[in-house]
Design an enzyme around this catalytic site. Structure first.
Site, PDB file in Angstrom:
ATOM      1  N   SER A 147       0.452 -19.482 -38.932  1.00 16.48           N
ATOM      2  CA  SER A 147      -0.748 -19.365 -39.459  1.00 16.48           C
ATOM      3  C   SER A 147      -0.919 -20.418 -40.677  1.00 16.48           C
ATOM      4  O   SER A 147       0.276 -20.681 -41.131  1.00 16.48           O
ATOM      5  CB  SER A 147      -0.967 -17.715 -40.140  1.00 16.48           C
ATOM      6  OG  SER A 147      -1.945 -17.832 -40.705  1.00 16.48           O
ATOM      7  N   TYR A 160       0.652  -9.914 -44.224  1.00 10.65           N
ATOM      8  CA  TYR A 160       0.291 -10.947 -43.150  1.00 10.65           C
ATOM      9  C   TYR A 160       1.103 -12.611 -43.663  1.00 10.65           C
ATOM     10  O   TYR A 160       1.718 -13.122 -42.978  1.00 10.65           O
ATOM     11  CB  TYR A 160      -1.011 -11.231 -42.695  1.00 10.65           C
ATOM     12  CG  TYR A 160      -1.366 -12.063 -41.783  1.00 10.65           C
ATOM     13  CD1 TYR A 160      -1.880 -13.410 -41.770  1.00 10.65           C
ATOM     14  CD2 TYR A 160      -1.394 -11.625 -40.637  1.00 10.65           C
ATOM     15  CE1 TYR A 160      -2.180 -14.379 -40.805  1.00 10.65           C
ATOM     16  CE2 TYR A 160      -1.594 -12.526 -39.387  1.00 10.65           C
ATOM     17  CZ  TYR A 160      -2.270 -13.611 -39.465  1.00 10.65           C
ATOM     18  OH  TYR A 160      -2.328 -14.729 -38.498  1.00 10.65           O
TER      19      TYR A 160
HETATM   20  P1  NAP Z   1      -5.802 -10.620 -31.262  1.00 14.14           P
HETATM   21  O1  NAP Z   1      -7.288 -10.954 -30.720  1.00 14.14           O
HETATM   22  O2  NAP Z   1      -5.827  -9.637 -32.241  1.00 14.14           O
HETATM   23  O3  NAP Z   1      -4.886 -10.383 -30.265  1.00 14.14           O
HETATM   24  C1  NAP Z   1      -3.397 -10.045 -30.608  1.00 14.14           C
HETATM   25  C2  NAP Z   1      -2.603  -9.634 -29.479  1.00 14.14           C
HETATM   26  O4  NAP Z   1      -1.593  -9.129 -29.912  1.00 14.14           O
HETATM   27  C3  NAP Z   1      -3.241  -8.557 -28.524  1.00 14.14           C
HETATM   28  O5  NAP Z   1      -3.254  -8.817 -27.181  1.00 14.14           O
HETATM   29  C4  NAP Z   1      -2.544  -7.350 -28.860  1.00 14.14           C
HETATM   30  O6  NAP Z   1      -2.397  -6.494 -28.028  1.00 14.14           O
HETATM   31  C5  NAP Z   1      -1.344  -8.110 -29.154  1.00 14.14           C
HETATM   32  N1  NAP Z   1      -0.238  -7.089 -29.673  1.00 14.14           N
HETATM   33  C6  NAP Z   1      -0.415  -6.545 -31.095  1.00 14.14           C
HETATM   34  N2  NAP Z   1       0.529  -5.996 -31.232  1.00 14.14           N
HETATM   35  C7  NAP Z   1       1.524  -6.034 -30.262  1.00 14.14           C
HETATM   36  C8  NAP Z   1       2.776  -5.316 -30.038  1.00 14.14           C
HETATM   37  N3  NAP Z   1       3.372  -4.622 -30.856  1.00 14.14           N
HETATM   38  N4  NAP Z   1       3.446  -5.351 -28.689  1.00 14.14           N
HETATM   39  C9  NAP Z   1       2.771  -6.281 -28.026  1.00 14.14           C
HETATM   40  N5  NAP Z   1       1.607  -6.914 -28.054  1.00 14.14           N
HETATM   41  C10 NAP Z   1       0.979  -6.593 -29.334  1.00 14.14           C
HETATM   42  O7  NAP Z   1      -5.216 -11.938 -32.259  1.00 14.14           O
HETATM   43  P2  NAP Z   1      -5.399 -13.358 -32.041  1.00 14.14           P
HETATM   44  O8  NAP Z   1      -6.661 -13.853 -32.986  1.00 14.14           O
HETATM   45  O9  NAP Z   1      -5.542 -13.759 -30.504  1.00 14.14           O
HETATM   46  O10 NAP Z   1      -4.016 -13.894 -32.548  1.00 14.14           O
HETATM   47  C11 NAP Z   1      -2.910 -14.097 -31.881  1.00 14.14           C
HETATM   48  C12 NAP Z   1      -1.932 -14.629 -32.898  1.00 14.14           C
HETATM   49  O11 NAP Z   1      -2.281 -15.631 -33.426  1.00 14.14           O
HETATM   50  C13 NAP Z   1      -1.291 -13.545 -33.717  1.00 14.14           C
HETATM   51  O12 NAP Z   1      -0.015 -13.906 -33.903  1.00 14.14           O
HETATM   52  C14 NAP Z   1      -2.195 -14.033 -35.083  1.00 14.14           C
HETATM   53  O13 NAP Z   1      -1.606 -13.714 -36.198  1.00 14.14           O
HETATM   54  C15 NAP Z   1      -2.175 -15.587 -34.797  1.00 14.14           C
HETATM   55  N6  NAP Z   1      -3.179 -16.213 -35.492  1.00 14.14           N
HETATM   56  C16 NAP Z   1      -4.539 -16.007 -35.348  1.00 14.14           C
HETATM   57  C17 NAP Z   1      -5.418 -16.783 -35.776  1.00 14.14           C
HETATM   58  C18 NAP Z   1      -7.033 -16.646 -35.702  1.00 14.14           C
HETATM   59  O14 NAP Z   1      -7.895 -17.119 -36.709  1.00 14.14           O
HETATM   60  N7  NAP Z   1      -7.622 -15.834 -34.820  1.00 14.14           N
HETATM   61  C19 NAP Z   1      -4.988 -17.981 -36.820  1.00 14.14           C
HETATM   62  C20 NAP Z   1      -3.922 -18.222 -36.953  1.00 14.14           C
HETATM   63  C21 NAP Z   1      -2.847 -17.521 -36.446  1.00 14.14           C
HETATM   64  P3  NAP Z   1      -3.501  -4.955 -28.271  1.00 14.14           P
HETATM   65  O15 NAP Z   1      -4.602  -5.307 -27.826  1.00 14.14           O
HETATM   66  O16 NAP Z   1      -2.813  -3.936 -27.482  1.00 14.14           O
HETATM   67  O17 NAP Z   1      -3.477  -4.705 -29.870  1.00 14.14           O
HETATM   68  C1  GCO Z   2      -7.517 -13.931 -42.725  1.00 14.95           C
HETATM   69  C2  GCO Z   2      -7.644 -14.314 -41.221  1.00 14.95           C
HETATM   70  C3  GCO Z   2      -6.544 -15.682 -41.328  1.00 14.95           C
HETATM   71  C4  GCO Z   2      -6.445 -16.049 -39.762  1.00 14.95           C
HETATM   72  C5  GCO Z   2      -5.366 -16.862 -39.685  1.00 14.95           C
HETATM   73  C6  GCO Z   2      -5.690 -18.306 -40.498  1.00 14.95           C
HETATM   74  O1  GCO Z   2      -8.025 -12.811 -42.744  1.00 14.95           O
HETATM   75  O2  GCO Z   2      -7.693 -14.952 -43.666  1.00 14.95           O
HETATM   76  O3  GCO Z   2      -7.434 -13.486 -40.328  1.00 14.95           O
HETATM   77  O4  GCO Z   2      -5.110 -15.053 -41.621  1.00 14.95           O
HETATM   78  O5  GCO Z   2      -6.103 -15.041 -39.054  1.00 14.95           O
HETATM   79  O6  GCO Z   2      -4.023 -16.419 -39.748  1.00 14.95           O
HETATM   80  O7  GCO Z   2      -4.659 -19.146 -39.933  1.00 14.95           O
END
Ligand code: NAP
Ligand code: GCO
Length: 267
Positions: A147, A160
């Site tokens: 992230s 986080y």
């Molecule tokens: P999301 O829409 O909240 O999806 C997260 C997924 O992880 C969901 O399918 C969730 O399943 C699953 N999960 C959570 N806890 C779990 C567990 N204990 N065991 C198995 N599955 C679990 O998040 P996203 O935005 O797609 O993010 C995916 C990854 O990218 C995360 O690691 C997040 O930190 C990272 N990320 C996101 C962003 C962003 O801007 N969106 C940016 C940087 C990094 P459930 O539906 O059952 O909870």
């Molecule tokens: C926040 C956001 C971010 C994104 C991502 C950025 O609350 O700042 O959720 O943390 O998820 O991780 O890279």
């Protein structure tokens, strides 16, 4: 010679954790389109079923399993089942993750621990479970979804940021410890991506205006937009393929340039 063959995942088993939707689903879709055999998990059967239907709708034959990635016994059992039903894991994407946006001094230790458990302990547990078979097989790929908070802090995301900072170093340590077995471990650091996880940061205000954080991110991103989950597919296929066999311990930021930019001056 057709160089694109170096990006093929033909015949490779790719396990993307927590990939019923969101970033994980987009990465899995791209890997399927590159020839990979897709495995995913979620914490409840109904969510796995929902994910299976979503993959089927895209013409992808995925293998879905109920597994809480924080439960080491469940993870080890799932790895055994995957090996029997699909094949040993060639590519692992530690994608499953949660966030809790709470000011640190108001956050309970239990909440802090839960975020660390899913976002840092689980990638350790799942990587530890798949590496032995990768070593036997002569190599493998591990991609940790880090992230911007692997590099920066901000208000309310202490747990986080601590987890994602730790995940950056776990990535580098797996690369250091298992590189000699032809295992490459890298991270992808998405910028701000439009998924359910960030939906609260993009909610329309009562007067119909955009969320202040939404405006902030767009002003800080040279691309002038939030990322889409599909923006991560290409980088993930690259890090999962032979094209990146000498890339190890790196975090590839896919952030639209936000980390390079001072930000647009207010008009
Ligand atoms: P999301 O829409 O909240 O999806 C997260 C997924 O992880 C969901 O399918 C969730 O399943 C699953 N999960 C959570 N806890 C779990 C567990 N204990 N065991 C198995 N599955 C679990 O998040 P996203 O935005 O797609 O993010 C995916 C990854 O990218 C995360 O690691 C997040 O930190 C990272 N990320 C996101 C962003 C962003 O801007 N969106 C940016 C940087 C990094 P459930 O539906 O059952 O909870
Ligand atoms: C926040 C956001 C971010 C994104 C991502 C950025 O609350 O700042 O959720 O943390 O998820 O991780 O890279």
């Amino acid at each position: 010679m057709d160089y694109t063959k170096n990006y093929s995942l033909e015949g490779k088993v790719a396990w993307i954790t927590g990939a019923s939707y969101g970033i994980g689903f987009a990465i899995a879709k791209a890997m399927a389109e590159a020839g990979g055999k897709i495995v995913f998990n979620d914490i409840r059967q109904d969510l796995v079923d929902k994910g299976m239907a979503a993959y089927e709708a895209k013409g992808i034959l995925a293998h879905g399993y109920v597994c809480d990635v924080t439960d080491e016994n469940a993870v080890n059992q799932t790895v055994e089942t995957i090996e029997k039903e699909v094949g040993s894991v060639d590519i692992l994407v530690n994608n499953a993750g949660i966030i809790k946006r709470i000011p640190m001094i108001e956050m309970s230790a239990a909440d802090f621990r839960q975020v660390i458990d899913v976002d840092l302990n689980a990638p350790f547990i799942v990587s530890k479970a798949v590496i032995p078979a990768m070593i036997k097989k002569g190599g493998g790929k591990i991609i940790n979804i880090c992230s911007m908070m692997s590099e920066f802090g901000r208000e309310t995301v202490s747990a986080y940021a601590a987890a994602k900072g730790g995940l950056k170093m776990l990535t580098r340590n797996i690369a250091s410890e298992y590189g000699e077995y032809n295992i490459q471990c890298n991270g992808i650091g998405p910028g701000y991506i439009a998924t359910p996880q960030t939906a609260p940061l993009r909610e329309k205000q009562p007067d119909g205006s955009r969320h202040p954080f939404d405006q902030f991110i767009v002003s800080k991103t040279p691309a002038g937009r939030w990322g889409e989950a599909s923006d991560l597919g290409g980088p993930a296929v690259f890090l999962a393929s032979a094209a990146s066999d000498f890339v190890n311990g790196q975090i590839l930021y896919v952030d639209g340039g936000i980390q390079a930019y001072i930000g647009k001056q207010p008009s």
